[in-house]
Structures are given as structure tokens and as C-alpha cells.
Scaffold this motif. Structure first.
Motif, mmCIF file in Angstrom:
data_model
loop_
_atom_site.group_PDB
_atom_site.id
_atom_site.type_symbol
_atom_site.label_atom_id
_atom_site.label_comp_id
_atom_site.label_asym_id
_atom_site.label_seq_id
_atom_site.Cartn_x
_atom_site.Cartn_y
_atom_site.Cartn_z
ATOM 1 N N TYR A 296 0.870 -1.185 0.000
ATOM 2 C CA TYR A 296 0.000 0.000 0.000
ATOM 3 C C TYR A 296 0.903 1.230 0.000
ATOM 4 O O TYR A 296 1.760 1.375 0.869
ATOM 5 N N ASP A 297 0.739 2.158 -0.963
ATOM 6 C CA ASP A 297 1.523 3.384 -0.909
ATOM 7 C C ASP A 297 0.685 4.510 -0.296
ATOM 8 O O ASP A 297 -0.493 4.321 0.056
ATOM 9 N N ASN A 298 1.315 5.684 -0.164
ATOM 10 C CA ASN A 298 0.650 6.810 0.488
ATOM 11 C C ASN A 298 -0.461 7.408 -0.359
ATOM 12 O O ASN A 298 -1.201 8.275 0.112
ATOM 13 N N CYS A 299 -0.548 6.966 -1.614
ATOM 14 C CA CYS A 299 -1.531 7.553 -2.508
ATOM 15 C C CYS A 299 -2.666 6.593 -2.788
ATOM 16 O O CYS A 299 -3.311 6.647 -3.841
ATOM 17 N N ASN A 300 -2.881 5.661 -1.867
ATOM 18 C CA ASN A 300 -4.005 4.720 -1.926
ATOM 19 C C ASN A 300 -3.917 3.751 -3.093
ATOM 20 O O ASN A 300 -4.931 3.260 -3.593
ATOM 21 N N HIS A 301 -2.716 3.478 -3.556
ATOM 22 C CA HIS A 301 -2.527 2.451 -4.571
ATOM 23 C C HIS A 301 -2.118 1.149 -3.885
ATOM 24 O O HIS A 301 -1.350 1.164 -2.923
ATOM 25 N N VAL A 302 -2.644 0.037 -4.429
ATOM 26 C CA VAL A 302 -2.405 -1.275 -3.825
ATOM 27 C C VAL A 302 -1.908 -2.231 -4.906
ATOM 28 O O VAL A 302 -2.431 -2.256 -6.016
ATOM 29 N N SER A 303 -0.891 -3.006 -4.580
ATOM 30 C CA SER A 303 -0.402 -4.064 -5.470
ATOM 31 C C SER A 303 -0.362 -5.372 -4.699
ATOM 32 O O SER A 303 -0.045 -5.391 -3.503
ATOM 33 N N HIS A 304 -0.694 -6.464 -5.427
ATOM 34 C CA HIS A 304 -0.668 -7.794 -4.817
ATOM 35 C C HIS A 304 0.336 -8.678 -5.549
ATOM 36 O O HIS A 304 0.525 -8.552 -6.766
ATOM 37 N N CYS A 305 0.937 -9.543 -4.834
ATOM 38 C CA CYS A 305 1.823 -10.540 -5.436
ATOM 39 C C CYS A 305 1.607 -11.850 -4.681
ATOM 40 O O CYS A 305 1.780 -11.902 -3.454
ATOM 41 N N ASN A 306 1.170 -12.870 -5.416
ATOM 42 C CA ASN A 306 0.879 -14.166 -4.808
ATOM 43 C C ASN A 306 1.939 -15.180 -5.198
ATOM 44 O O ASN A 306 2.398 -15.219 -6.348
ATOM 45 N N THR A 307 2.307 -16.014 -4.273
ATOM 46 C CA THR A 307 3.319 -17.031 -4.518
ATOM 47 C C THR A 307 3.068 -18.189 -3.564
ATOM 48 O O THR A 307 2.033 -18.236 -2.892
ATOM 49 N N THR A 308 3.996 -19.093 -3.508
ATOM 50 C CA THR A 308 3.879 -20.231 -2.602
ATOM 51 C C THR A 308 5.210 -20.473 -1.904
ATOM 52 O O THR A 308 6.276 -20.115 -2.421
ATOM 53 N N LEU A 309 5.096 -21.075 -0.761
ATOM 54 C CA LEU A 309 6.272 -21.540 -0.027
ATOM 55 C C LEU A 309 6.205 -23.066 0.006
ATOM 56 O O LEU A 309 5.195 -23.641 0.415
ATOM 57 N N THR A 310 7.258 -23.702 -0.439
ATOM 58 C CA THR A 310 7.334 -25.157 -0.401
ATOM 59 C C THR A 310 8.273 -25.572 0.720
ATOM 60 O O THR A 310 9.451 -25.192 0.725
ATOM 61 N N VAL A 311 7.699 -26.316 1.648
ATOM 62 C CA VAL A 311 8.493 -26.850 2.753
ATOM 63 C C VAL A 311 8.790 -28.310 2.440
ATOM 64 O O VAL A 311 7.878 -29.104 2.192
ATOM 65 N N ILE A 312 10.042 -28.635 2.414
ATOM 66 C CA ILE A 312 10.479 -29.963 1.980
ATOM 67 C C ILE A 312 11.106 -30.701 3.150
ATOM 68 O O ILE A 312 11.956 -30.152 3.868
ATOM 69 N N ASN A 313 10.649 -31.916 3.307
ATOM 70 C CA ASN A 313 11.312 -32.816 4.237
ATOM 71 C C ASN A 313 12.221 -33.721 3.420
ATOM 72 O O ASN A 313 11.763 -34.397 2.496
ATOM 73 N N PRO A 314 13.510 -33.759 3.659
ATOM 74 C CA PRO A 314 14.398 -34.604 2.853
ATOM 75 C C PRO A 314 13.922 -36.047 2.873
ATOM 76 O O PRO A 314 13.408 -36.542 3.874
ATOM 77 N N PRO A 315 14.032 -36.728 1.725
ATOM 78 C CA PRO A 315 13.580 -38.130 1.681
ATOM 79 C C PRO A 315 14.427 -38.999 2.595
ATOM 80 O O PRO A 315 15.548 -38.633 2.977
ATOM 81 N N PRO A 316 13.896 -40.167 2.930
ATOM 82 C CA PRO A 316 14.677 -41.084 3.758
ATOM 83 C C PRO A 316 15.881 -41.610 2.990
ATOM 84 O O PRO A 316 15.973 -41.477 1.767
ATOM 85 N N VAL A 317 16.794 -42.204 3.729
ATOM 86 C CA VAL A 317 17.970 -42.823 3.121
ATOM 87 C C VAL A 317 17.817 -44.328 3.273
ATOM 88 O O VAL A 317 17.803 -44.848 4.394
ATOM 89 N N ALA A 318 17.659 -45.021 2.135
ATOM 90 C CA ALA A 318 17.454 -46.465 2.165
ATOM 91 C C ALA A 318 18.796 -47.184 2.289
ATOM 92 O O ALA A 318 19.773 -46.831 1.608
ATOM 93 N N LYS A 319 18.821 -48.198 3.120
ATOM 94 C CA LYS A 319 20.016 -49.026 3.285
ATOM 95 C C LYS A 319 19.570 -50.483 3.363
ATOM 96 O O LYS A 319 18.817 -50.869 4.245
ATOM 97 N N CYS A 320 20.022 -51.292 2.404
ATOM 98 C CA CYS A 320 19.602 -52.692 2.285
ATOM 99 C C CYS A 320 20.701 -53.642 2.741
ATOM 100 O O CYS A 320 21.895 -53.337 2.637
ATOM 101 N N LYS A 321 20.229 -54.800 3.174
ATOM 102 C CA LYS A 321 21.147 -55.928 3.269
ATOM 103 C C LYS A 321 21.544 -56.320 1.846
ATOM 104 O O LYS A 321 20.738 -56.276 0.930
ATOM 105 N N SER A 322 22.780 -56.704 1.670
ATOM 106 C CA SER A 322 23.230 -57.045 0.319
ATOM 107 C C SER A 322 22.512 -58.259 -0.219
ATOM 108 O O SER A 322 22.277 -58.371 -1.434
ATOM 109 N N SER A 323 22.123 -59.193 0.661
ATOM 110 C CA SER A 323 21.410 -60.384 0.208
ATOM 111 C C SER A 323 20.655 -60.983 1.383
ATOM 112 O O SER A 323 20.936 -60.692 2.556
#
Length: 809
Positions: A282-309
Motif C-alpha cells: 500500500y503506498d501513500n496515494c491509496n494504490h495497492v499491489s498484490h503478489c501471490n506465490t507459494t512456499l514449499t516446505v520440503i522434508n528430505p527423503p529417507p535414506v534407504a540401506k539394504c542388506k546385500s542379500s
């Protein structure tokens, strides 16, 4: 710097001597940064054997003659940044100690602008201000000093303006070098100079803002990766760069759990996901601007560890063993200390595999480790299946599947054949479930095919013909590749009117076979590259398994009933004609008008009701012990071959007609569909109906243009015996191009009128002739029919009237 020549204008000693002498000069300088102080010049004269010296004292005073041109008053429009408000320009300030500052005040309520700035500039020369830098003299600008031009042009810019000042100059006092040591006036402090050393000026600039605040680089928010070992995020939203020439306020919001939260944060407890973010400026002259976006929150994937056989034994009692995905885990970890899920596929539920006797040996597998948010990591291992301790499990491989229709209905009496590389060839005929099953030798390469070729007419009706015609005419395309294949009745790899001819012959029982088997079997796994053209690439006809090493299930075939494009065929072959369920919404009544002719002949005219009809098929029967059919003359159906009788199969008259334009046609109740001539074989009742509607002969099917099906009813009317009657021949040729002949005969002489009219009932031609012997003939030219199409005609005599149809090509 040792260059004393600059002091020569202050004088040099005069020497009176009559011998050679040298003159040396030494200067001692005691001057501050403002140019104040003194210099002592010492001159020394040297002659052979004698020397002498003298001194000159020079006093330096400071003259505060600096001039300041202050920035002008201005009006600015937003959109041009930065605002060039200007700065003071200082002249004659080589040895001044100048300090520049300003204070300002903003006014947001201004009648002719968005806002106004009053900026008070202050320029100080500390060389002359004394102990306090106060303004003791209210200087006047150069245009108010009362000096003529160019004397008033203090800054040398070619004008005398109201924003240029010289230190302590007013209209009445203009101190210069002569007053340099004057203690008072015009300043009032007790220093030994007349200057106060302070200049001030009020600058005013206004800003007209017609531009909304602008987000320079948008407002994207970087992804946030939750750090170890947290399960939730604490996020402070960044402040985007905004371009705005006036002051502005910024509202930052984030949507959490469906509620908008104000402020950049920090915001606590954000789980992985995508959050809506909104910035509002909002400016002092009653003008308004909007900007829309998103926030992505990421949880790192698990780390898989297998028995070889992993090695396991079969359980002897069942010759099988179940291995769980978690059995392969060897310490997989997750960023967040939540439970992990283990699976053999990316789907959470596939937690186990069951191995049987044919699985003995080693098999590579993947272990999928999945966290609570569905993020996946994968590692590879090997499972080795061994025989059970104390016993042996023998391996027998099998192949099984279902033969079914496109809609999933099982197909009965399909013959499935398997060719095996070991020679273990087998066949299986499906029952009502459509299933087949083969036991095979492990390791065999096998080829599976399926076939069925019985009851070609199963599910094939006139309604299929109109659906195929619509496809050919691009009115309404068949909606699956299987239906398009079903429409190819002659196996040409295309859908054309030749297919309609083959199917109509089948419906009318003119032929009992099609050029191709009645069913076509296609592996369910086959994918049509172009579903609108199934023949764009070769269509698989067999299922090939290079090595049968396990029990193969789901080896299914899709059966296509040739000619049936609306899936009405009975795949179990429990009925003769199909399983199409049609509820009649109306009834079409046909009236068979019987007229007894001389010579034991009977004429039967089949009249319809006036209704719009798209397709019609039905079968009629007659008693072959009482009647012999002599001929069938099409009238409304002139030029059509969708009806008739087969002398090889007496007692039957079949009709299969559809509108070749794929649009419904209005039947004319005054024009018979066709005329039948019979010969009586014995003395039967004159009121005995010749024709009977017989549903078992062929499926009765009548449809209109709205997709509704109609019931069909046949009535019989008995006309008076005709000892003398009007007889009309079939128009020749019909259809016609340039000319057609309409001929006939009547019992005696008289006038004959021919009316030709279009399908709307408008008369297009009227012809008249007189016949003396009862024979008559008319020639119909192309000009009697304005354009190609169907036309009705009527022959009118005193002996009766007859109606018919002409087709102009």
C-alpha cells in the motif's frame, strides 16, 4: 614547496652595492587549513667577506566568499526512479571547510500532489562560524541583492536566480577582502571576521504518484528444507524488493491450516507441503499491489540401506515362503524420526512377496523406503530361495487367463491353443467363465493363440449397419479400436460400404458366413498406437512367453465379434441373436393390404405409418403349402437391396433397411414400402392373411433418429376382389440419371395422369396422356426432378390410383 617566486608580487629587497653579491630567501609558513596565519620571509645578502639580512612579515586573512547554488523546487511523477531532487552546488570553496546537511518534513495531504517534501538545506563554512554554527545573517539570493547583471550572477551560470547565495551578503552589506578583519557586522559574534559562515535554503518538491507499487523481481519464496532432526519448519518470509517513489506499507501473509496469518514470521510448526503466500503493498496515494506465490516446505527423503542379500528356505508343508520387505532393511534412516514404511514397490501396501517352488534361485529385488509424507528412496538387494531342509519341492509352471469382450464379459466356446518349444502343445475350450489354464514345463518358450468361429450373425443387426455407416460418413465415429475392427466384415483392414454389403447379406440370410472368422482375438496387452486407426501398425494375434519360469496369470485375450459394433452379441452363445436390451418407447404399425387378382394371384402392398425411421429389420413368413411367392417390387424402397426372399429358403421374406445418409427418413403412409405377388395353391379362404410377423426369424429392430427403439406390429386389410384393376410396372431404370420410363396397364381406354412430387409434397411435374387400349407409358426427364434425390409419383385413372417412388441420381 620551495618555489618562492609566487611571493615576488609582495616585493623584493633593493640592493645598493658595487660588488658582486648573492641574495638568498627563506620563508617560514604558519598557515592553517582555512588559509589564515603568517609567513616570514628572510633575505640574506652575501659578498666576499661580508653578509647582511632583513625580514618581511606577511599576514594572511580568510575571506569567506563561497557561493552556494541550491537545488530548485520541482514536481515529480512516479515511474521515473530515483527522484532527482538535486544537491547544493558550491563555488569558490578551495580553502573553505564546508559541511552540507539538510532536514526535511513530509506532508501527505496536498491538494495537487500525492505528497510534498519541505527540505531545509544548511551549508556551513567552519572556518568562520566561530564557537557556534548559528545563522546570524539572513542572506538574500542573488536576484534580491540589488546588483545589476552580470554583477548579480554570483555563480556565473548566466542568470540571477532566487536560489544562489553568498556568505553574509544582503542588499545592504556585502563583506569582502576589505572587511576581512572586521570584528562585527554583519555577523554578531566577537570573531575577527564579518561572516557568519552559514547559508540556509528551503527547497520544496512535490510527488504525483499514479503508479502502483511494483514488485521488481516478483515475490518468489525459496524452498525451505527442514534440517535434521526437526520434523517441522520455522520460517521467516523474505521481504521482496518493491519499487515505489513514495512511502509504502507491506502486508505479508501465509495460509496455514486454512487460515491466513499476518506478518513475515517467524512461523512455527510448518509441516512439509505447499503454502500459499500473499504480499500486499500500500503506498501513500491509496494504490495497492498484490503478489501471490507459494512456499514449499520440503522434508528430505529417507535414506534407504539394504542388506546385500537374504537367503530363505521354502516351507516344506506348503512349498512356499513369504518374505517381508522389512526383512531386507539394514538401518535405513530418515531426517525426521518418524516411523518408516518398507515395500517392494513405491506403493506403501506391497510389504511382502511370496515365493514358491518355481522361484528357487536368486532374484534381484528393490526395497522402497517410504516416510510419512510419501517420499521414497530405494536400494537393491538379492533374495535367494532354497529347497526346504529335509525335503524337495518340485516346480511346475502354468499359464492362465481369460478370453473376454471389450466390456469384460467372458466368452464361451473360445479355443485357446498353446505351442510349446518342448512339443507339449495343448488346446482348451473356454466355459462360461471364459477362463483357460495350461500346465507347462519350466523353461519352455510358448505361443498362445485364441479363436472362435461360430454363429456369425450373433449380435449383428441393422442398427450395427447404421452405426458403421455413420462412421464411414464421419457423422459419428466408432469410439474404440475394437469396434472399428468389428466393422471390418471382409477383413480388408478398412471400413467401407463393402463391409455393409457383407453384413446385410448375413442379416438377410443371403449368406450364412462372412469372409473372415466370426470372432477376432487380440492379446489384452496389445496397445494400439493410434486407436482411431487400429491397422496403423500390425495387430498382435498371439501372446509369446520366452521362458515359462513361474505361474503366469492374466494372459488375457479380447474377443471382437465381427459385425457387432454396439456390443450386443451374446459371448456365451446362449441365444441365437444377441443380448441387446431394448425397451420400446413407441410402435410402428405396418399394414399388409391384400388384393385378390384374377388367375389365383394375390397382391400384397405393405404400407407404413408416417414416422421418422432410421433403421428397420424384421422377418415375415408365409405358408408355403398355400402360397408361392412370384415377385417383390420395391416402391418406397426403390433402388434399395435391403429386403427380399431366397428361393432356396421358401416361406421367408426378410427386411434389413437403414438410412444410408445416417439421418432418419420420414415414411409416407400413402406409399407402400414394397409390393409382393403370390399365387394361391389351393382353395383357401379369401380372408386368410398371407404374411405373418415372425420374431424368431430375425431380431425385430426399429429405431428412430433420437436413439429410441420402437416395437413393430403387422396388420392385414382385405380389399375387394379385383376382376379388372390398374397394374403398374416397376419404373425403369430406377434409380435413373437422365430419363426413366413409368408404364402400366388398365382394363380399358381412358385418361392417365402422372403427378411427380418431392418429399415435402410439392408437385414438380404433371403429365397427361390418353390410352385407347389400356396400355400407357410416361417418360420422366431429369428436368421433371429439380435435383438428385427421392421423389414420389402417383398414377391416377378412372380405374384406380397407384403410387411409387423414383430415385434421381
Amino acid at each position: 614547496q620551495g618555489n618562492y617566486s609566487v611571493l615576488d608580487p609582495l616585493g623584493m629587497p633593493e640592493l645598493y652595492i658595487n660588488c658582486e653579491a648573492t641574495l638568498d630567501q627563506n620563508v617560514v609558513v604558519d598557515v592553517d587549513t582555512c588559509g589564515r596565519g603568517s609567513m616570514t620571509r628572510t633575505f640574506t645578502v652575501t659578498t666576499p667577506g661580508l653578509s647582511g639580512s632583513c625580514q618581511q612579515e606577511i599576514t594572511l586573512v580568510h575571506v569567506s566568499d563561497f557561493v552556494v547554488e541550491f537545488p530548485k523546487d520541482s514536481t515529480f511523477y512516479c515511474g521515473t526512479l530515483p527522484l532527482e531532487t538535486g544537491e547544493p552546488i558550491i563555488h569558490n570553496a578551495d580553502i573553505e571547510r564546508i559541511q552540507v546537511s539538510y532536514t526535511q518534513q513530509q506532508f501527505n495531504t496536498v491538494p495537487d500532489a500525492c505528497y510534498k517534501i519541505q527540505r531545509t538545506w544548511k551549508v556551513i563554512n567552519t572556518c568562520v562560524t566561530g564557537a557556534e554554527a548559528d545563522q546570524e545573517v539572513m542572506e538574500l539570493p542573488e536576484n534580491q541583492l540589488g546588483l545589476p547583471f552580470p554583477d548579480c550572477d554570483l555563480d556565473g551560470d548566466g542568470d540571477c536566480d532566487g536560489k544562489t547565495y553568498r556568505d553574509s551578503w544582503t542588499a545592504s552589506q556585502m563583506p569582502g577582502f576589505a572587511q576581512a578583519t572586521q570584528q562585527y557586522g554583519p555577523d554578531t559574534d566577537p570573531d575577527l571576521n564579518p561572516w557568519d559562515g552559514v547559508l540556509t535554503h528551503l527547497q520544496i518538491y512535490k510527488v504525483i504518484d499514479e503508479v502502483e507499487p511494483f514488485f521488481v523481481n516478483g515475490c518468489s519464496v525459496p524452498e525451505y528444507v527442514i534440517p535434521f532432526p526437526d520434523c517441522e519448519a520455522t520460517v521467516t518470509l523474505p521481504t521482496p524488493e518493491i519499487e515505489e517513489c513514495s512511502n509504502y506499507d507491506l502486508l505479508t501473509q501465509i495460509k496455514i491450516d486454512g487460515v491466513w496469518k499476518d506478518g513475515p514470521g517467524p512461523h512455527f510448526g510448518l509441516e512439509p507441503g505447499v503454502y500459499d503466500v500473499k504480499y500486499t503493498a500500500y503506498d501513500n496515494c491509496n494504490h495497492v499491489s498484490h503478489c501471490n506465490t507459494t512456499l514449499t516446505v520440503i522434508n528430505p527423503p529417507p535414506v534407504a540401506k539394504c542388506k546385500s542379500s537374504l537367503t530363505v528356505e521354502l516351507i516344506l508343508q506348503t512349498c512356499s515362503v513369504t518374505v517381508f520387505a522389512s526383512d531386507l532393511d539394514d538401518g535405513s534412516t530418515d531426517n525426521c524420526l518418524n516411523p518408516l514404511f518398507f515395500s517392494f514397490t513405491p506403493q506403501v501396501g506391497d510389504i511382502s512377496l511370496t515365493f514358491e517352488e518355481c522361484d528357487i534361485g536368486s532374484e534381484p529385488v528393490n526395497l522402497y523406503v517410504i516416510d510419512k509424507y510419501g517420499q521414497v528412496d530405494v536400494c537393491s538387494s538379492t533374495i535367494t530361495i532354497q529347497q526346504p531342509s529335509g525335503g524337495v519341492c518340485d516346480c511346475f509352471a502354468s499359464v492362465q487367463g481369460i478370453v473376454k469382450t471389450e466390456t469384460g464379459a467372458p466368452i464361451r466356446f473360445a479355443e485357446v491353443a498353446v505351442e510349446s518349444s518342448s512339443g507339449n502343445n495343448q488346446t482348451h475350450v473356454t466355459d462360461g467363465t471364459g477362463n483357460y489354464y495350461f500346465d507347462l514345463q519350466p523353461g519352455d518358450a510358448v505361443t498362445l493363440t485364441a479363436s472362435k468361429d461360430i454363429n456369425p450373425a450373433n449380435g449383428v443387426t441393422t442398427f450395427d449397419l447404421v452405426l458403421i455407416a455413420k462412421h464411414i460418413l464421419n457423422v459419428n465415429f466408432l469410439d474404440s479400436p475394437y469396434k472399428i475392427i468389428a466393422a471390418d466384415a471382409n477383413g480388408s483392414g478398412t471400413v467401407t460400404t463393402f463391409d455393409l454389403v457383407e453384413l446385410r447379406k448375413l442379416i438377410l440370410n443371403i449368406t450364412t458366413e462372412l469372409p473372415v472368422p466370426s470372432w477376432r482375438m487380440i492379446p489384452e496387452s496389445f496397445v494400439f498406437p493410434d486407436p482411431t486407426n487400429p491397422w496403423a501398425s500390425p495387430i498382435d494375434t498371439a501372446i509369446y512367453i520366452p521362458s515359462v519360469s513361474q505361474n503366469y496369470t492374466g494372459q488375457n485375450f479380447i474377443g471382437v465379434k465381427i459385425g457387432d459394433v454396439n456390443n450386443s452379441a451374446d459371448p456365451l452363445n446362449l441365444s441365437g441373436h444377441g443380448t441387446d436390451d431394448r425397451s420400446a418407447t413407441d410402435t410402428l404399425v405396418l399394414t399388409a393390404k391384400q388384393t385378390l387378382l384374377p388367375g389365383n394371384r394375390i397382391r400384397v402392398d405393405v404400407y407404413p405409418e408416417s414416422k421418422e425411421i432410421l433403421t428397420i429389420q424384421y422377418g415375415l413368413t408365409y405358408d408355403t403349402t398355400s402360397f408361392r411367392i412370384d415377385s417383390l417390387v420395391p416402391i418406397f424402397y426403390a433402388g434399395d437391396t435391403g429386403f427380399g426372399y431366397n428361393e432356396q429358403v421358401p416361406g421367408q421374406v426378410k427386411t434389413s433397411w437403414f438410412s444410408e445418409s445416417a439421418y432418419p427418413v420420414l415414411y409416407n403412409e400413402n406409399v407402400p414400402l414394397y409390393r409382393l405377388y403370390f399365387t394361391r395353391k389351393g382353395g383357401i379362404s379369401l380372408n386368410q392373411a398371407v404374411l405373418t410377423l415372425e420374431p424368431s426369424l430375425m431380431v425385430i429392430e426399429v429405431s428412430n433418429g433420437q436413439g429410441d427403439f420402437l416395437a413393430l406390429q403387422l396388420l392385414t386389410e382385405f380389399a375387394s376382389n379385383a376382376t379388372a384393376f390398374l397394374e403398374l410396372d416397376t419404373p425403369n431404370p430406377n434409380p435413373f440419371g437422365n430419363q426413366a420410363r413409368i408404364s402400366g396397364r388398365m382394363p380399358g381406354a381412358g385418361d392417365v395422369l402422372l403427378y411427380i412430387y418431392d418429399t415435402r409434397g410439392r408437385v414438380t411435374a404433371l403429365k397427361k396422356t390418353f390410352s385407347g387400349d389400356g396400355e400407357f407409358q410416361f417418360t420422366v426427364d431429369a428436368g421433371d426432378t429439380p435435383s438428385p434425390g427421392k421423389y414420389f409419383f402417383s398414377i391416377r385413372t378412372e380405374y384406380g390410383n397407384e403410387n411409387g417412388v423414383l430415385i434421381r441420381q
